[in-house]
Scaffold this active site. Structure first.
Site, PDB file in Angstrom:
ATOM      1  CE  LYS A   1      -4.229  -1.693   2.329  1.00 10.60           C
ATOM      2  NZ  LYS A   1      -3.928  -3.110   2.122  1.00 10.60           N
TER       3      LYS A   1
ATOM      4  CD  GLU B   1      -4.498   6.299   3.707  1.00 10.79           C
ATOM      5  OE1 GLU B   1      -3.803   6.177   2.631  1.00 10.79           O
ATOM      6  OE2 GLU B   1      -5.634   6.111   3.935  1.00 10.79           O
TER       7      GLU B   1
ATOM      8  CG  HIS C   1     -12.924  -3.301   7.747  1.00 10.09           C
ATOM      9  ND1 HIS C   1     -12.801  -2.129   7.726  1.00 10.09           N
ATOM     10  CD2 HIS C   1     -12.570  -3.462   8.993  1.00 10.09           C
ATOM     11  CE1 HIS C   1     -12.766  -1.497   8.677  1.00 10.09           C
ATOM     12  NE2 HIS C   1     -12.471  -2.156   9.537  1.00 10.09           N
TER      13      HIS C   1
ATOM     14  NE  ARG D   1      -7.594 -10.108  -5.541  1.00 10.15           N
ATOM     15  CZ  ARG D   1      -8.876  -9.659  -5.166  1.00 10.15           C
ATOM     16  NH1 ARG D   1     -10.010  -9.544  -6.020  1.00 10.15           N
ATOM     17  NH2 ARG D   1      -8.852  -8.941  -4.009  1.00 10.15           N
TER      18      ARG D   1
END
Length: 664
Positions: free
Chosen positions: A116, A200, A235, A292
């Site tokens: 990430k 973040e 999530h 993908r």
């Protein structure tokens, strides 16, 4: 084009790839584990190769065995599906080195998007919008806290190599940052072998919107619109739809351009998904890129009329993209529901068991069908603890969102599954909430609508009782002799018939009095409830389909029986009913103190000791199954009288972990 491919996956995605390959005249090779020897994907393919034990580490994650199978069978390409090795750059490179095409992006693109932090650095260089935050390599706790203070709270700490909600912590104030960071890093290290995190700004009421992109080896790129995946639990996505409600053509073009810029920056080839986190006002920020095909790709197929697996195969064979950007059009609205073996009322605990009944609505595998089901299982198959808990994907398409919503509810009502817990009733309630029906979407929708989703029964009690009794009476009549004096359905020569039936429904035991009157009308009563039932007709020869008037409402009921368990389905919902046969006495008091494993797994933590006093709701032990941790809690106050397992023990379903006695 290829003449033979190997599908390095299992379940519904392996079946999905095999279906397109067969339509194109491409022969397919399946791989399978011990647990999947008789699986649907094995039967759908032209050849099959056994690759190891039931555990993914012994089979579907064994790159060398899969590659050996491809070479041995003469497969020219490998399709990785999603999950397992689909985003493993080393596997992709090994395929290429062996002279076998990898139906996916180049290994360099997989590697670039695998972290990430590294991906966000690339996106910043490509001028793709990012959430304000720190994505660098300095992992000093004091430095990270200073960065969080500068960003402004609340902030989100996220594992750089993470996914599925693991290694993620929300921090509301500076004083809590260091402890949350340490917890996040421990989980990240345990889950991914990498404690690296990023920090973040936390976006309040975020929407999760992703863009489907495609690139080819000739430098062409397109996007095929967006999908809204905001409805999530743990999530993980629950419902996905396309197009995203409220999306304007201008915003779609902006997000599509940003997604293509992301793909172009790493020389992407094939199908990929760029995921964005979006503010309610439409501002969007890059979150990650999945290198993908996505689970939810069918909703994109439905609104574009394109087969994305065919696109993958053509691009991997060196062909140009089938369409240019201006040739891609969008028609109608599509919604996908993930049908999973799980118990929503118990924090979505995954379930295992045999699919005793799997009856589906009229459907098709065609990309623009009004109702489509993608599944890797059949009636009689088992959902095991070795793999994820998905049973099927239900996709509906309509000319607008309202039509798609109506078709979704109807199709879910006609999808009958018994033998294990599932989320069909929960999905119907989600789709019926004010928030979802009015497209007020964000990732907290399930929490916000909690009372509507968890506090109401799926089916009115009266309907469940009537359905159960209709089936019990029908079965008694079926087994009775023609001689009326030998019948066991309470037929009498004179007067009405009366019987007492005990049923267990929604956590409560009902003593139901059934009065069968001479005109055929039934009077049901329990507690202070009185219900009139008029059996009308049986609509099948197998004793599963009924019509009846229940307290003035005409119903069609499907009732499936397995021993003393009865599953009642109507257009309104589903209920599981247990017939408490008086000939089968259960010592509930003796069983009450036993705490057992709800599914096969491993003990990862024992949180109490013998003799310890606990309160209702206290955590007692933690088990791991289906790649998720599950906490066993005390059902009542008491004293731990015996611990019957140890950390590291492998458990079968129903094995006793410990005993809890009621405190004196």
């Amino acid at each position: 084009m290829f003449t033979k491919i190997l599908i390095a996956n299992r379940g519904e995605i392996a079946c999905r790839v095999a279906s397109t390959a067969r339509r194109l005249g491409i022969r397919t090779v399946a791989v399978y584990s011990d647990a999947d020897a008789h699986a649907r994907h094995v039967q759908l393919c032209d050849e099959a190769v056994h690759i190891g034990g039931a555990s993914p580490r012994e089979s579907y994650l064994c790159a060398d065995r899969i590659l050996a199978a491809a070479l041995a069978t003469g497969a020219q390409a490998v399709h990785p599906g999603y999950g397992f090795l689909s985003e493993n750059d080393a596997f992709a490179q090994a395929c290429i080195d062996a002279g076998i095409a990898f139906i996916g992006p180049p290994p360099s693109a997989i590697a670039a998007m695998g972290s990430k932090s590294a991906a966000k650095a690339l996106m910043e260089h490509a001028q793709v919008p990012l959430v304000p935050g720190y994505h660098g390599n300095n992992q000093d706790p004091a430095f990270l806290q200073a960065q969080a203070d500068e960003i402004g709270y609340p902030v989100l700490i996220k594992a750089s190599a993470g996914g599925g909600g693991k290694g993620m912590r929300l921090v509301q104030q500076s004083a809590d940052f260091i402890a949350a960071l340490a917890s996040c890093q421990r989980e990240a290290q345990a889950s991914f072998g990498n404690a690296h995190v990023l920090v973040e700004r936390y976006v309040t009421r975020p929407r999760h919107i992703e863009i489907q992109v495609f690139g080819d080896t000739h430098g062409h790129y397109v996007h095929l619109g967006e999908r809204d995946c905001s409805v999530q639990r743990r999530h993980q996505k629950v419902l996905e739809e396309a197009p995203a409600p409220g999306m304007t053509p201008e915003r779609r073009a902006q997000m599509g351009d940003a997604a293509i810029a992301a793909a172009r920056s790493v020389g992407y080839v094939g199908a990929g998904t760029v995921e964005f986190i979006c503010e309610q006002d439409g501002r969007f920020y890059f979150m990650e890129m999945n290198t993908r095909l996505q689970v939810e790709h069918p909703v994109t197929e439905a609104i574009t009329g394109q087969d994305l697996v065919e696109w993958q195969l053509r691009v991997a064979a060196g062909e140009s993209l089938p369409l240019t950007q201006d040739q891609i059009t969008f028609t109608g609205h599509a919604i996908e529901a993930r049908i999973c073996a799980e118990n929503p009322a118990q924090q979505f605990l995954p379930a295992t068991g045999t699919l005793q009944v799997l009856r589906t609505p009229a459907c098709s595998t065609f990309s623009v069908a009004p109702v489509r089901i993608d599944s890797g299982v059949r009636e009689g198959d088992a959902i095991t603890p070795h793999y994820d808990s998905m049973i099927a994907k239900l996709i509906v398409h309509g000319e607008d969102r309202a039509t798609a919503l109506a078709r979704l509810d109807t199709a879910l009502a006609e999808l009958h599954i018994t033998g294990l817990s599932h989320n069909i009733s929960f999905l119907r309630r989600v789709a019926a909430t004010y928030s979802f029906a009015h497209a007020e979407l964000d990732t907290a929708l399930i929490e916000r609508e909690h009372s509507a989703l968890f506090d109401a029964p799926a089916l009115p009690i009266a309907h469940a009782v009537a359905g159960a009794l209709l089936r019990l009476q029908a079965d008694e009549q079926h087994h009775a002799h023609r001689d009326p004096w030998s019948r066991t359905d309470h037929w009498r020569l004179h007067g009405d018939a009366r019987r007492l039936v005990k049923l267990h429904i929604d956590g409560q035991t009902l003593a139901v009095t059934l009065d069968i009157q001479r005109d055929g009308t039934w009077q049901l009563s329990w507690d202070a409830v009185n219900v009139t039932v008029q059996p009308l007709c049986r609509t099948d020869t197998g004793g599963e389909q009924f019509e009846a008037d229940v307290h003035g409402q005409r119903l069609r009921l499907s009732v499936y029986r397995h021993g003393d368990e009865l599953d009642v389905f109507t257009a309104q919902g589903h209920a599981r009913v247990q017939h408490l046969d008086p000939l089968r006495q259960v010592d509930e008091q003796a069983a009450g103190g036993r705490l057992t494993a709800l599914m096969p797994g491993k003990v990862v933590a024992m949180l109490v000791t013998e003799g310890q006093q606990v309160k209702q709701g206290d955590a007692l032990a933690v088990t791991e199954a289906m790649k998720m941790e599950h906490t066993l809690t005390a059902p009542h106050d008491g004293v731990v009288s015996a611990i019957l397992c140890a950390v590291g023990d492998q458990l079968a379903e129903g094995v006793e972990l410990l005993r809890l006695e009621v405190a004196a």
